[in-house]
Design a protein around this motif. Structure first.
Motif, PDB file in Angstrom:
ATOM      1  N   ILE A   1       0.865  -1.176   0.000  1.00  0.00           N
ATOM      2  CA  ILE A   1       0.000   0.000   0.000  1.00  0.00           C
ATOM      3  C   ILE A   1       0.895   1.217   0.000  1.00  0.00           C
ATOM      4  O   ILE A   1       1.762   1.340   0.873  1.00  0.00           O
TER       5      ILE A   1
ATOM      6  N   LEU B   1      -2.766   4.869   0.204  1.00  0.00           N
ATOM      7  CA  LEU B   1      -3.468   5.547   1.303  1.00  0.00           C
ATOM      8  C   LEU B   1      -3.060   7.018   1.300  1.00  0.00           C
ATOM      9  O   LEU B   1      -1.875   7.333   1.214  1.00  0.00           O
TER      10      LEU B   1
ATOM     11  N   THR C   1      -7.829  -0.050   6.078  1.00  0.00           N
ATOM     12  CA  THR C   1      -7.879  -0.449   4.666  1.00  0.00           C
ATOM     13  C   THR C   1      -8.075  -1.953   4.508  1.00  0.00           C
ATOM     14  O   THR C   1      -8.503  -2.418   3.451  1.00  0.00           O
TER      15      THR C   1
ATOM     16  N   PHE D   1      -7.296   5.107  -0.809  1.00  0.00           N
ATOM     17  CA  PHE D   1      -8.053   5.186   0.439  1.00  0.00           C
ATOM     18  C   PHE D   1      -7.948   6.578   1.031  1.00  0.00           C
ATOM     19  O   PHE D   1      -6.856   7.142   1.102  1.00  0.00           O
TER      20      PHE D   1
ATOM     21  N   GLN E   1     -12.047   3.365  10.095  1.00  0.00           N
ATOM     22  CA  GLN E   1     -12.852   2.423   9.308  1.00  0.00           C
ATOM     23  C   GLN E   1     -14.332   2.771   9.299  1.00  0.00           C
ATOM     24  O   GLN E   1     -14.996   2.686   8.268  1.00  0.00           O
TER      25      GLN E   1
ATOM     26  N   ILE F   1     -13.655   5.346  -0.787  1.00  0.00           N
ATOM     27  CA  ILE F   1     -12.488   4.736  -1.435  1.00  0.00           C
ATOM     28  C   ILE F   1     -12.706   4.863  -2.938  1.00  0.00           C
ATOM     29  O   ILE F   1     -13.787   4.528  -3.437  1.00  0.00           O
TER      30      ILE F   1
END
Lengths: 259, 259
Positions: free
Chosen positions: B100, B134, B146, B172, B177, B234
């Motif tokens: 990521i 991200l 994520t 992201f 979350q 996202i």
């Protein structure tokens, strides 16, 4: 229309002393005021790399009073365009040309090419931009046959501009001038490199690799750049930097994303 | 359908020890057999650079019996994919994931990104590929939120594949979350970097430059990746490596090319 002399930025990825950029300079001085900002060393296959974790140097190469202003730059082709636009040029250039690359940038090579990335960077900055490449990797390649065509293409872009978000990828076949059949507007052929790594050992017994490979054209269309080049034409592909696969959006929306 | 365990190749551009790739590995081991081939040092902003004028080294990092096979590579993210496919993996992987990334690769950043270039290289080689990023440049960024989304997206691509010539650019937002509103299929926003070069002098009196800049989004569409991220979603952009501006071909054909 304003009759002021066009301002033309020239860059490349083979380095400022490459014969290809010298040819491009000789043609562009017939069309406008020329400023050259090019890498101080070869930067082939650098893609759209930029320098963010180290310093950048600019060296003025030309002397006061020279017809063409030239700078070499320690960075990548994309760095050259950014520095030219932001630090060297007093106004936005009317055209940016990149090349002439020693070697083809047709088909998928557009992705790896420093020459084309420099042109793309100019395009992103709103400058009409063209990358020129000759299908001949030799340092001593004969660039003479490309000259009248480069002048014609560049003059036309200076006069008409380019569609928003579009630059041109121009590739020349390795042919004599009277063998060139003309110019074809084309699409990027579906092709790829079939890599082969040449595995060797250092004198100290450690394995290392050289990247080599073979270009494989899987595309039999007669509207591609590869077809044009193989059949004696200069290929002109309009290139965009909006990479969205718009046709795939609807299909992806049928997937189950938010459960 | 064959129920064999999927083979998943993981790479990135922040280097093999970055927290982002560690998170990606932890998710992918839930979905298949994982092989990691990633740069031995940070390679951000390398674009689609490949190493043709110097040697490449591979170092096996994992030990025999480790759950995940890991190699570090001296080259660029694209080199990592090429070496993985040609020298390391015994068969073509079912999926390649990159990231990521520490920092967003939305909008025009897709062009500069080593993370996305690695995914694109896999796409060119016919491997379903996803780049994950991200919007947080911190080394200590919180990647936990994520994880369930990455698992869901990767599982879906493993099951359904991707349209021919298309990879995914997944970004992201920097949110907890329960603050993430869901996933939006989006297009690449029209945006660019407004560069500013920080000009300094060496202790010896020579000018040098640091590239800095400000991201400018000129696109007010609500179907863009930038809009999605700014609004708590996202973003998933389908990306293609056919750079042809097909819509411009007709217009260019009206020009006077062969006179």
């Amino acid at each position: 229309m304003d009759k002021k002399t066009p301002l033309i930025l020239i860059t490349n990825d083979d380095g400022i002393s490459a014969p290809g950029i010298r040819t491009l300079i000789s043609v562009m001085t017939q069309l406008g005021d020329v400023v050259v900002v090019a890498p101080d060393k070869p930067q082939s296959a650098m893609g759209h790399a930029i320098t963010i974790n180290s310093t950048l140097y600019l060296n003025k190469i030309s002397k006061n009073g020279d017809a063409v202003t030239e700078y070499s730059c320690s960075g990548t082709p994309v760095d050259c365009v950014k520095l030219a636009v932001n630090e060297i040029l007093k106004r936005k250039p009317d055209l940016c040309v990149s090349g002439i690359n020693h070697g083809s940038n047709s088909s998928i090579n557009v992705i790896y090419s420093g020459t084309m990335s420099a042109a793309m960077e100019a395009g992103i900055e709103g400058i009409p931009a063209i990358g020129f490449s000759l299908s001949d990797y030799n340092w001593d390649a004969d660039f003479e046959p490309t000259k009248p065509f480069i002048k014609q293409i560049a003059a036309q872009v200076l006069e008409q501009g380019l569609p928003d978000g579009v630059l041109l990828n121009v590739n020349f076949p390795k042919l004599k001038q009277d063998e060139i059949k003309g110019i074809k507007i084309a699409r990027q052929a579906k092709a790829m490199w079939q890599e082969r790594f040449d595995k060797r050992q250092t004198p100290h017994g450690k394995d290392y690799y050289w990247l080599t490979g073979e270009f494989v054209n899987q595309d039999h269309g007669q509207d591609t750049d590869e077809w044009a080049l193989a059949n004696g034409y200069i290929s002109v592909v309009p290139v965009q930097f909006d990479l969205t696969a718009h046709h795939a959006i609807q299909q992806l929306n049928t997937w189950n994303w938010n459960e």
